[in-house]
Structures are given as C-alpha cells and as structure tokens.
Write a protein that holds these residues in place. Structure first.
Motif, PDB file in Angstrom:
ATOM      1  N   GLN A 109       1.839   5.856   9.105  1.00 44.81           N
ATOM      2  CA  GLN A 109       3.187   4.965   9.266  1.00 44.81           C
ATOM      3  C   GLN A 109       2.893   3.469   9.691  1.00 44.81           C
ATOM      4  O   GLN A 109       3.334   2.448   9.095  1.00 44.81           O
ATOM      5  CB  GLN A 109       4.284   5.779   9.637  1.00 44.81           C
ATOM      6  CG  GLN A 109       4.788   7.004   8.730  1.00 44.81           C
ATOM      7  CD  GLN A 109       6.253   7.192   9.387  1.00 44.81           C
ATOM      8  OE1 GLN A 109       6.522   7.182  10.462  1.00 44.81           O
ATOM      9  NE2 GLN A 109       6.912   8.154   8.654  1.00 44.81           N
ATOM     10  N   THR A 147       0.810  -1.006   0.090  1.00 51.74           N
ATOM     11  CA  THR A 147      -0.199  -0.102  -0.265  1.00 51.74           C
ATOM     12  C   THR A 147       0.724   1.173   0.094  1.00 51.74           C
ATOM     13  O   THR A 147       2.155   0.950  -0.185  1.00 51.74           O
ATOM     14  CB  THR A 147      -0.928  -0.167   1.386  1.00 51.74           C
ATOM     15  OG1 THR A 147      -1.976   1.156   1.095  1.00 51.74           O
ATOM     16  CG2 THR A 147      -0.303   0.157   2.488  1.00 51.74           C
ATOM     17  N   THR A 148       0.403   2.150   0.170  1.00 47.94           N
ATOM     18  CA  THR A 148       1.140   3.818   0.561  1.00 47.94           C
ATOM     19  C   THR A 148       0.857   4.073   1.974  1.00 47.94           C
ATOM     20  O   THR A 148      -0.446   4.042   2.256  1.00 47.94           O
ATOM     21  CB  THR A 148       0.922   4.594  -0.564  1.00 47.94           C
ATOM     22  OG1 THR A 148      -0.505   5.110  -0.647  1.00 47.94           O
ATOM     23  CG2 THR A 148       1.028   3.989  -2.126  1.00 47.94           C
ATOM     24  N   ILE A 149       1.631   5.235   2.127  1.00 48.53           N
ATOM     25  CA  ILE A 149       1.343   5.846   3.431  1.00 48.53           C
ATOM     26  C   ILE A 149      -0.006   6.705   3.474  1.00 48.53           C
ATOM     27  O   ILE A 149      -0.720   6.724   4.250  1.00 48.53           O
ATOM     28  CB  ILE A 149       2.395   6.459   4.238  1.00 48.53           C
ATOM     29  CG1 ILE A 149       3.631   5.751   4.460  1.00 48.53           C
ATOM     30  CG2 ILE A 149       2.204   7.479   5.299  1.00 48.53           C
ATOM     31  CD1 ILE A 149       5.078   6.407   4.442  1.00 48.53           C
ATOM     32  N   TYR A 174       9.616   4.483   3.939  1.00 45.86           N
ATOM     33  CA  TYR A 174       9.137   3.453   2.855  1.00 45.86           C
ATOM     34  C   TYR A 174      10.311   2.241   2.605  1.00 45.86           C
ATOM     35  O   TYR A 174       9.962   1.124   2.723  1.00 45.86           O
ATOM     36  CB  TYR A 174       8.691   4.093   1.817  1.00 45.86           C
ATOM     37  CG  TYR A 174       8.183   3.263   0.658  1.00 45.86           C
ATOM     38  CD1 TYR A 174       6.978   3.103   0.911  1.00 45.86           C
ATOM     39  CD2 TYR A 174       9.266   2.666  -0.285  1.00 45.86           C
ATOM     40  CE1 TYR A 174       6.301   2.109  -0.171  1.00 45.86           C
ATOM     41  CE2 TYR A 174       8.360   1.840  -1.209  1.00 45.86           C
ATOM     42  CZ  TYR A 174       7.169   1.623  -1.339  1.00 45.86           C
ATOM     43  OH  TYR A 174       6.727   0.834  -2.303  1.00 45.86           O
ATOM     44  N   ALA A 185      -0.220   2.056  10.068  1.00 44.86           N
ATOM     45  CA  ALA A 185      -0.877   1.449   9.043  1.00 44.86           C
ATOM     46  C   ALA A 185      -0.336   0.895   7.943  1.00 44.86           C
ATOM     47  O   ALA A 185      -0.534  -0.433   7.538  1.00 44.86           O
ATOM     48  CB  ALA A 185      -2.191   2.163   8.810  1.00 44.86           C
ATOM     49  N   PHE A 186       0.595   1.676   7.491  1.00 49.88           N
ATOM     50  CA  PHE A 186       1.392   1.009   6.300  1.00 49.88           C
ATOM     51  C   PHE A 186       2.279  -0.028   6.775  1.00 49.88           C
ATOM     52  O   PHE A 186       2.248  -0.900   5.936  1.00 49.88           O
ATOM     53  CB  PHE A 186       2.224   2.385   5.784  1.00 49.88           C
ATOM     54  CG  PHE A 186       3.435   2.046   4.717  1.00 49.88           C
ATOM     55  CD1 PHE A 186       2.980   1.701   3.471  1.00 49.88           C
ATOM     56  CD2 PHE A 186       4.486   1.483   5.326  1.00 49.88           C
ATOM     57  CE1 PHE A 186       4.054   1.426   2.406  1.00 49.88           C
ATOM     58  CE2 PHE A 186       5.615   1.491   4.488  1.00 49.88           C
ATOM     59  CZ  PHE A 186       5.257   1.064   2.950  1.00 49.88           C
ATOM     60  N   ARG A 187       3.125   0.066   7.819  1.00 43.83           N
ATOM     61  CA  ARG A 187       3.842  -1.240   8.066  1.00 43.83           C
ATOM     62  C   ARG A 187       2.990  -2.281   8.654  1.00 43.83           C
ATOM     63  O   ARG A 187       3.208  -3.360   8.211  1.00 43.83           O
ATOM     64  CB  ARG A 187       4.530  -0.776   9.705  1.00 43.83           C
ATOM     65  CG  ARG A 187       5.493  -1.579  10.070  1.00 43.83           C
ATOM     66  CD  ARG A 187       6.146  -1.275  11.275  1.00 43.83           C
ATOM     67  NE  ARG A 187       7.203  -2.246  11.845  1.00 43.83           N
ATOM     68  CZ  ARG A 187       8.119  -2.486  11.537  1.00 43.83           C
ATOM     69  NH1 ARG A 187       8.807  -1.964  10.585  1.00 43.83           N
ATOM     70  NH2 ARG A 187       9.023  -3.792  11.804  1.00 43.83           N
ATOM     71  N   VAL A 195       0.494  -3.395   6.730  1.00 38.77           N
ATOM     72  CA  VAL A 195       0.211  -4.250   5.452  1.00 38.77           C
ATOM     73  C   VAL A 195       1.710  -4.719   4.867  1.00 38.77           C
ATOM     74  O   VAL A 195       1.963  -5.908   4.835  1.00 38.77           O
ATOM     75  CB  VAL A 195      -0.256  -3.221   4.492  1.00 38.77           C
ATOM     76  CG1 VAL A 195      -0.478  -3.961   3.132  1.00 38.77           C
ATOM     77  CG2 VAL A 195      -1.662  -2.726   5.198  1.00 38.77           C
ATOM     78  N   ASP A 196       2.660  -3.713   4.953  1.00 40.15           N
ATOM     79  CA  ASP A 196       3.700  -4.034   4.129  1.00 40.15           C
ATOM     80  C   ASP A 196       4.785  -4.979   4.936  1.00 40.15           C
ATOM     81  O   ASP A 196       5.871  -5.359   4.205  1.00 40.15           O
ATOM     82  CB  ASP A 196       4.311  -2.790   3.563  1.00 40.15           C
ATOM     83  CG  ASP A 196       3.574  -2.108   2.506  1.00 40.15           C
ATOM     84  OD1 ASP A 196       4.476  -1.980   1.251  1.00 40.15           O
ATOM     85  OD2 ASP A 196       2.504  -2.025   2.419  1.00 40.15           O
ATOM     86  N   ALA A 215      -2.800   4.073   3.511  1.00 39.22           N
ATOM     87  CA  ALA A 215      -3.023   3.423   4.558  1.00 39.22           C
ATOM     88  C   ALA A 215      -3.603   4.432   5.985  1.00 39.22           C
ATOM     89  O   ALA A 215      -4.251   4.000   6.566  1.00 39.22           O
ATOM     90  CB  ALA A 215      -1.725   2.955   5.183  1.00 39.22           C
TER      91      ALA A 215
END
Length: 211
Positions: A79, A71-73, A121, A81-83, A85-86, A76
């Motif tokens: 940061q 995803t992207t920040i 990222y 929520a991004f973490r 997923v990724d 998401a």
C-alpha cells in the motif's frame, strides 16, 4: 500564442494515447514527457527527460500539465508503494508544474474516488484529487474513469483482462460503470485542457465519451 504541455505517465495505457493526441494537436507547440524511462517515440515537438518524479524540479515553462500516473497494489508491492505513485508522485508533478508556470493540471483518478472512502484504493485517489486541487494551480481537472479498456503496453494485469471481458459483455447494463476506452479518456483530457472553464472540477466516467 504558443503552449507547452507537460505529461507524466506517457508510457502507460492512457498516457501513450494522450501523447499521440498532444503531438498531433496544433494547440501545443511543444510537449515535455517526464518519467523513469523514455517512451519509444520521436517527434520534433517532443522532449523527453528521465527523472525521479518524487523529486521533480527545474522544468522549463509549461502551460498545461497532465498526469496519467497509476499502478496497482499488486504491481507496486504494498500500500505504501502504491501511494507513492498514485498520490505522492502526482502531487510532486503538480508542484513542479506550478513552479514552471502551469495554469492547468489534468489527471486520471478513478470512479469512486473519495478521501472518506473505506476502500484504500478509492481513498488514495480521493486524497490525490483533494491535494491537487489545493496545490495552487488555478484550474485542475480530475478524470474518473471506470475500468480502463484498451491493450496495455505491459501484460501484468490478467485479472483486469478477465474483468474487461465480462464488463464489455454486460456494458449496456452497467450504466456509468461500463468500461471507458483509453482513447476516450485521452480525448477527454485534451478536450478539458482546451476548455475555457476555470477552477477545480471532476469529470465522471459517464461524461468521458461526450463530445
């Protein structure tokens, strides 16, 4: 011998192409897709499970596992929520795949991935590569594309669309930073899964399109 593939992220840009390739390839007799929703695809080889990837467990036996999660920040929302997923979801899929007998785990990260990067990222992508390699699965492959070129199932990344137009025009001058086509990335994942190479390795952007 029969082989079963597990795929997480089949609804995305690369994942949708990868799913098509897995279903069309006789190497795999069965394909299990896991995610928050089913994809609009029906095939005799395909089983779909709607699951919470962070608590994924109880999978049937699988041989090869693929993660196209990302995803992207901005999408998401933070940061953290991004973490989730990724990094966290990818690691959870790897753990579930290992418990189900997977001997190969292939996942899409990004050019510049490094756990020591000052860029958040790239640091998360690098930590994901590191932690997947330490997950206990015998063979792991991290595929690091540059910007991914292709029509997305969603239209929530206008900044990427603008950037792609510029990068396509400057492609010959960008070297390894030129955009990678989503189909080429999916083909690289399949190619690496069918390789006899073992251990932990990285496929850089410039290597993705090689036959």
């Amino acid at each position: 011998m029969s082989r079963t593939a597990l795929i997480a992220g089949a609804s995305g840009l690369v994942g949708s192409r990868l799913l098509d390739l897995l279903l069309a390839d006789d190497t795999w007799d069965a394909v299990l897709s896991v995610g928050r929703r089913e994809v609009d695809r029906s095939d005799a080889k395909l089983e779909q499970r709607v699951v919470d990837l962070l608590t994924l467990s109880g999978l049937p036996a699988v041989d090869d596992a693929f993660s196209c999660l990302g995803t992207t920040i901005k999408i998401a929302g933070s940061q953290e929520a991004f973490r989730a997923v990724d990094h966290d979801a990818v690691l959870a899929v790897a753990a579930a795949a290992r418990a189900a007998g997977a001997t190969r785990f292939l996942h899409v990260t990004a050019i510049g991935a490094s756990p020591d990067s000052r860029v958040f990222y790239n640091r998360v992508k690098g930590e994901t590569e590191r932690d997947v390699a330490a997950s206990g699965i015998a063979t792991t492959v991290a595929v690091r594309p540059s910007m991914i070129d292709g029509a997305r199932p969603d239209a929530h990344r206008p900044g990427e669309s603008i950037g792609l137009v510029a990068m396509r025009a400057a492609g010959p001058l960008l070297g390894r930073y030129r955009p990678n086509k989503a189909t080429d990335i999916a083909r690289a994942l399949v190619r690496e899964a069918k390789s006899d190479a073992v251990g932990h390795r990285v496929l850089d952007a410039g290597q993705i399109g090689r036959s």
